[in-house]
Design an enzyme around this catalytic site. Structure first.
Site, PDB file in Angstrom:
ATOM      1  N   ASP A  50       2.180  11.646   0.208  1.00 18.53           N
ATOM      2  CA  ASP A  50       1.717  11.465  -1.171  1.00 18.53           C
ATOM      3  C   ASP A  50       0.668  12.484  -1.578  1.00 18.53           C
ATOM      4  O   ASP A  50       0.154  12.417  -2.682  1.00 18.53           O
ATOM      5  CB  ASP A  50       1.136  10.050  -1.363  1.00 18.53           C
ATOM      6  CG  ASP A  50       2.234   9.022  -1.569  1.00 18.53           C
ATOM      7  OD1 ASP A  50       3.410   9.400  -1.421  1.00 18.53           O
ATOM      8  OD2 ASP A  50       1.910   7.862  -1.864  1.00 18.53           O
ATOM      9  N   ILE A  66       3.079   1.478  -3.608  1.00 15.08           N
ATOM     10  CA  ILE A  66       2.381   1.781  -4.872  1.00 15.08           C
ATOM     11  C   ILE A  66       1.887   3.224  -4.837  1.00 15.08           C
ATOM     12  O   ILE A  66       1.160   3.608  -3.917  1.00 15.08           O
ATOM     13  CB  ILE A  66       1.198   0.821  -5.086  1.00 15.08           C
ATOM     14  CG1 ILE A  66       1.718  -0.608  -5.283  1.00 15.08           C
ATOM     15  CG2 ILE A  66       0.359   1.237  -6.294  1.00 15.08           C
ATOM     16  CD1 ILE A  66       0.648  -1.665  -5.324  1.00 15.08           C
ATOM     17  N   GLU A  97      -0.535   5.182  -5.455  1.00 15.63           N
ATOM     18  CA  GLU A  97      -1.933   5.245  -5.889  1.00 15.63           C
ATOM     19  C   GLU A  97      -2.430   6.686  -6.037  1.00 15.63           C
ATOM     20  O   GLU A  97      -3.434   6.936  -6.695  1.00 15.63           O
ATOM     21  CB  GLU A  97      -2.842   4.470  -4.934  1.00 15.63           C
ATOM     22  CG  GLU A  97      -2.956   5.035  -3.532  1.00 15.63           C
ATOM     23  CD  GLU A  97      -1.962   4.395  -2.577  1.00 15.63           C
ATOM     24  OE1 GLU A  97      -0.925   3.891  -3.056  1.00 15.63           O
ATOM     25  OE2 GLU A  97      -2.208   4.410  -1.364  1.00 15.63           O
ATOM     26  N   VAL A 148       0.830  -1.208   0.000  1.00 19.37           N
ATOM     27  CA  VAL A 148       0.000   0.000   0.000  1.00 19.37           C
ATOM     28  C   VAL A 148       0.862   1.256   0.000  1.00 19.37           C
ATOM     29  O   VAL A 148       0.601   2.228  -0.710  1.00 19.37           O
ATOM     30  CB  VAL A 148      -0.949  -0.001   1.218  1.00 19.37           C
ATOM     31  CG1 VAL A 148      -1.704   1.326   1.317  1.00 19.37           C
ATOM     32  CG2 VAL A 148      -1.932  -1.149   1.107  1.00 19.37           C
ATOM     33  N   ALA A 149       1.939   1.231   0.829  1.00 24.43           N
ATOM     34  CA  ALA A 149       2.801   2.412   0.928  1.00 24.43           C
ATOM     35  C   ALA A 149       3.640   2.618  -0.315  1.00 24.43           C
ATOM     36  O   ALA A 149       3.919   3.745  -0.706  1.00 24.43           O
ATOM     37  CB  ALA A 149       3.710   2.277   2.140  1.00 24.43           C
ATOM     38  N   ASP A 151     -12.041  31.156 -36.803  1.00 23.27           N
ATOM     39  CA  ASP A 151     -13.296  31.691 -36.267  1.00 23.27           C
ATOM     40  C   ASP A 151     -14.512  31.377 -37.128  1.00 23.27           C
ATOM     41  O   ASP A 151     -15.641  31.534 -36.695  1.00 23.27           O
ATOM     42  CB  ASP A 151     -13.197  33.208 -36.054  1.00 23.27           C
ATOM     43  CG  ASP A 151     -12.808  33.957 -37.335  1.00 23.27           C
ATOM     44  OD1 ASP A 151     -12.747  33.322 -38.405  1.00 23.27           O
ATOM     45  OD2 ASP A 151     -12.574  35.176 -37.255  1.00 23.27           O
ATOM     46  N   ASP A 196     -13.425  27.055 -41.063  1.00 24.27           N
ATOM     47  CA  ASP A 196     -12.180  26.776 -40.327  1.00 24.27           C
ATOM     48  C   ASP A 196     -12.262  25.483 -39.526  1.00 24.27           C
ATOM     49  O   ASP A 196     -11.237  24.960 -39.082  1.00 24.27           O
ATOM     50  CB  ASP A 196     -11.866  27.930 -39.356  1.00 24.27           C
ATOM     51  CG  ASP A 196     -11.468  29.204 -40.075  1.00 24.27           C
ATOM     52  OD1 ASP A 196     -10.889  29.091 -41.172  1.00 24.27           O
ATOM     53  OD2 ASP A 196     -11.740  30.291 -39.556  1.00 24.27           O
ATOM     54  N   ASN A 249       2.125   7.377   3.700  1.00 25.43           N
ATOM     55  CA  ASN A 249       1.417   7.346   2.416  1.00 25.43           C
ATOM     56  C   ASN A 249       0.410   8.480   2.311  1.00 25.43           C
ATOM     57  O   ASN A 249       0.338   9.193   1.304  1.00 25.43           O
ATOM     58  CB  ASN A 249       0.720   5.986   2.282  1.00 25.43           C
ATOM     59  CG  ASN A 249       0.335   5.695   0.845  1.00 25.43           C
ATOM     60  OD1 ASN A 249       1.077   6.028  -0.065  1.00 25.43           O
ATOM     61  ND2 ASN A 249      -0.806   5.090   0.654  1.00 25.43           N
ATOM     62  N   ASP A 303      -4.617  33.418 -37.288  1.00 27.61           N
ATOM     63  CA  ASP A 303      -5.348  34.350 -38.123  1.00 27.61           C
ATOM     64  C   ASP A 303      -4.847  35.761 -37.794  1.00 27.61           C
ATOM     65  O   ASP A 303      -4.387  36.007 -36.681  1.00 27.61           O
ATOM     66  CB  ASP A 303      -6.846  34.224 -37.820  1.00 27.61           C
ATOM     67  CG  ASP A 303      -7.712  34.945 -38.839  1.00 27.61           C
ATOM     68  OD1 ASP A 303      -7.245  35.126 -39.972  1.00 27.61           O
ATOM     69  OD2 ASP A 303      -8.826  35.336 -38.487  1.00 27.61           O
TER      70      ASP A 303
END
Length: 865
Positions: free
Chosen positions: A706, A281, A283, A278-279, A608, A612, A702, A325
């Site tokens: 993170d 990866i 996420e 968990v820590a 415009d 176009d 985490n 343009d």
């Protein structure tokens, strides 16, 4: 009622109690209250509670729940409480982000919603399309989006694309006749339907249905809710995350095996392995990318660049060619009449005199053969046309009086192929056809010329004089319109636009915007090639291009015809030298985009008009004009300029580069921090040392590291040298060899400091070692947030230049202190009491990696200077 097409124009008007003057403002307000806003009801959105529940349907959350269950069975109730608290907190944050994103989307949608031109109280006004009501008379012109169902009451060669309703891609010719009997939807040629696009001509339309009562509302084929798609960057990050997950899972299996080998209980070994996964990866990667991009789009919207598609934010940083343009984008789009060539002499507008027939006919042509108007001092319509009305007013006349006394009988609207517009009026009992347009389209159609002494046959010398005067005007950057007329009772069509009497030339100037020159210089400095594309003459376009720095010595300017004469090989050889394209067709624009793309460039194209749209779709970044742009062009574009300003494109490019750089730095921060944790765990496992982190430690790290610093890095302001760098190669991803080496080296540095703290604590006991390792890793990653702000040192950036990063650091430090120093948190987070000396070691060791990284940055900066 569905049979509006079977009613005559008069019956339809009578049924809705409307006259040709339109609704009164009071009646319109009453009908709006009765019928509601002219919008389609969106599909039912998820409630906030449903969004909250959906946050738990995630692989990482499921792993966390498994971890909590394992923790509960192992008797560690405190860890279970912390894990569930983390899960709920993540769900609340995710719900908050979702709701905020919905609001952001709504605000962006409202910025790009179409307006409608309606006749109310006898005057043409512009209102928000959501305020249109049944009974309104809507003015439709080429390029407009039809905002409601309606019965055509006056038709002028109207053609409509109804593909959004019928699926038929060809344009439908419309009329204002009464249809007898029942006919299918596609054959109701006297009706227009909401969601379709006007591609040619114009018309007055009586609105018969709005909102959910329209045909498209009934079948619910038009979806208002924007469907979000993952951007290429997000997809590549997802791919990377899935690969990383596999590697980490393998590491977790190894760690699990090593833990069992060292005699750790199965449940504890399993808990440690799951928490490590968990820590490790990242996420938060996907959500951080989305948040940083969303902040970027909001910043751009404040600077008048509305991003319709998140992919455009990524592509903006890669733009290497901008095809712009001229009118309104590089120039002010405020046309003013300068010199007028009439009766063989060049005069100013104040010298126009109604006692001369030629002058009078020229003024009639300028005012009557004109679809614009001036309401409350504001020009409505084409700027070139209302500049002509302003000339009429400057000599003390009122165009409304003239228009009320003379009624338009027939017309052939302007189009880019003919380059002219014609209308028919009866003046003094005689039918007159009035025409204005480009000199090269009209002069050869003239057989006579108006002079002070009357009308006489036009000679070759007359034509030569006219062409020479046109050249002189154009060389001075003036835009020139040609005016002609003829007395004729024949039906007006493109086949009868011949045998004219030449009246004169009216030259106008649309001066460059003050900021254009600097914006062009910034673009060139940023490695971007600016190109001017215009419908004006080559001489006029080149004169303006030189003024603002687009055209340099040795550059080439070509016309659409000259471009058509080139094959692809010749164009590929010359394209890098061509800075100005004049008199171009829509097909030319597509070819220019394709030629640059063949050379591997990322191309931005502005536009415009209706025609176009294909080029805007073809370009990597299609940019539509928010003020003068047609709804068709806005629909095709990925970015809309609210101020029609070239300088805004350059600001958007800088923002796009900054967003990508911030995302890259956020990813470096996340991955290097994760690697530090992985290195520390692997080292202790291989060296048969006690585990350095408890599961709750990893979850705390985490959640804390993170999110806060990563988002703060995403808020970093653009650096001064951002536009001094070359455009990014879109084929080169984020995770390059250099990036990976930097990530691993910084991770190893933080892991080393963490392990030194671990060894110091191990001299006391395993619990103190774990606490010191946890605190050092957490604090060092908070410090590391300052390193990842930029490739530059903190001294060059300025410590206080990003207040969000300071706030993230102090908030993170306070949370860590709360865990370490508040006694009742010790059992929850499995931490041991620390002495002041140990706390001092933690602070020193956590700071050392940042000190080393900053010293290296300073040395690199000094070497480069």
């Amino acid at each position: 009622m569905d049979n509006w097409y079977q009613l005559s124009k008069e019956e339809a008007l009578k049924k809705l109690s409307v006259t040709n003057e339109g609704l009164s403002s009071a009646k319109a307000s009453e009908l709006l209250e009765k019928n509601g806003k002219n919008v389609l009801e969106e599909s039912k959105k998820k409630s906030i509670f449903q969004v909250f529940l959906s946050q738990f349907a995630d692989l990482m959350v499921i792993i966390l729940i498994i971890a909590a269950i394992i923790s509960m069975f192992s008797g560690n109730i405190e860890s279970t409480i912390v894990i569930f608290a983390v899960i709920v907190m993540n769900a609340i944050l995710g719900t908050f982000q979702h709701v905020k994103a919905e609001k952001s989307l709504e605000s962006l949608k409202s910025l790009s919603s179409p307006n409608a031109k309606v006749i109310r109280d006898g005057h043409k006004i512009e209102i928000d399309s959501t305020d249109v009501v049944p009974g309104d008379i809507v003015v439709l012109e080429a390029g407009d989006l039809v905002v409601a169902d309606g019965r055509i009451i006056n038709n002028y060669s109207l053609q409509v694309n109804e593909s959004s309703l019928t699926g038929e891609s060809t344009n439908i010719d419309k009329n204002d006749d009464t249809i007898i009997g029942e006919v299918p939807l596609g054959d109701r040629t006297n009706m227009v339907f909401s969601g379709s696009l006007v591609t040619y001509g114009r018309a007055l339309v009586l609105v018969t249905a709005t909102g959910m009562n329209t045909e498209i509302g009934k079948i619910a084929s038009l979806m208002n809710a924007a469907k979000s798609k993952k951007t290429p960057l997000q997809l590549s990050l997802d791919k990377f995350s899935s690969r990383l997950a596999m590697i980490i899972m393998i590491i977790c299996v190894i760690v699990f095996g090593l833990s069992l080998y060292r005699g750790m209980e199965i449940i504890d070994s399993l808990m440690f392995a799951v928490a490590l996964a968990v820590a490790a990866i990242p996420e938060a990667l996907g959500s951080i990318v989305t948040i940083v991009q969303a902040m970027g789009t909001q910043k751009m919207a404040k600077e008048n660049a509305v991003i319709k598609d998140l992919k455009a934010v990524e592509s903006l940083g890669c733009v290497s060619v901008i095809c712009s343009d001229k009118t309104g984008t590089l120039t002010q789009n405020k046309m003013t009449v300068q010199k007028i060539y009439i009766n063989g002499e060049s005069i100013i507008e104040d010298q126009l005199d109604l006692k001369y027939d030629s002058h009078r006919y020229l003024l009639y042509d300028m005012v009557l053969n004109n679809d614009s108007s001036i309401v409350d001092g504001k020009g409505i319509g084409d700027p070139t046309e209302y500049a002509l009305l302003e000339t009429f007013r400057k000599i003390g006349l009122d165009e409304n009086i003239l228009r009320e006394s003379l009624i338009r009988i027939e017309e052939v609207p302007f189009d880019s192929d003919r380059k002219m517009m014609s209308t028919k009026y009866k003046m003094h009992g005689v039918s007159h056809i009035l025409t204005k347009g480009a000199l090269d389209s009209i002069l050869d159609r003239c057989v006579s010329i108006a002079t002070k002494d009357g009308v006489r046959p036009i000679t070759e010398q007359d034509k030569a004089d006219i062409i020479e005067m046109n050249r002189k005007y154009s060389e001075n950057g003036l835009r020139v319109l040609t005016f002609a007329y003829k007395e004729s009772s024949e039906e007006l069509s493109v086949d009868t636009e011949y045998n004219y009497t030449f009246l004169g030339l009216v030259s106008m100037i649309d001066p460059p915007r003050e900021e254009s020159k600097q914006a062009v210089a910034d673009a060139i400095r940023a490695g971007i090639k600016p190109i001017m594309i215009t419908g004006d003459h080559k001489i006029t376009a080149t004169a303006i291009a030189k003024q603002i720095g687009i055209f340099h010595d040795g550059d080439i300017s070509v016309t659409g015809l000259e471009l058509d004469a080139m094959d692809d090989n010749e164009l590929d050889q010359k394209i890098e030298k061509i800075s100005v394209y004049a008199r171009v067709s829509p097909e030319n624009k597509i070819r220019i985009v394709e030629a640059w793309q063949r050379k591997g460039n990322v191309v931005s194209m502005t536009g415009d008009g209706v025609n176009d749209a294909p080029a805007l779709k073809k370009a990597d970044i299609g940019v539509a004009m928010g003020i003068t742009g047609t709804e068709v062009s806005k629909d095709a574009a990925s970015m809309i300029l609210q101020d029609d300003n070239f300088a805004t494109i350059i600001k958007a490019v800088a923002n796009g580069r900054n967003v990508f750089r911030n995302i890259k730095n956020s990813i470096l921060f996340l991955l290097s921090g994760n690697m530090a944790g992985i290195f520390a765990v692997l080292y202790t496992s291989l060296m048969a040392l006690p585990v350095p982190f408890q599961p709750v430690h990893l979850l705390f790290i985490n959640l804390l590291t993170d999110s806060l610093p990563a988002i703060a890095i995403g808020m970093e302001k653009p650096e001064k040298d951002l536009l001094s760098q070359k455009p990014r190669d879109p084929k080169v991803g984020i995770l390059t060899k250099d990036f990976s080496l930097l990530m691993l080296s910084q991770g190893a540095l933080i892991a080393s400091a963490t392990m030194v703290a671990f060894y110091i604590g191990l001299q006391v006991n395993a619990a103190t070692a774990s606490t010191m390792a946890f605190a050092t890793l957490t604090l060092s990653r908070l410090f590391h947030g300052f390193n990842c702000r930029s490739k530059h040192s903190i001294f060059k950036l300025g410590f206080t230049s990003n207040s969000a990063s300071i706030g993230a650091f102090f908030l993170g430090t306070m949370l860590l202190a709360f865990v370490l120093f508040v006694p009742f948190m010790h059992s929850l987070f499995c931490v041991a009491p620390l002495t002041m000396a140990q706390v001092g070691f933690i602070g020193l060791l956590a700071f050392i990696p940042t000190l080393i990284i900053q010293i290296i940055k300073v040395i690199i900066e000094k070497v480069k200077n």
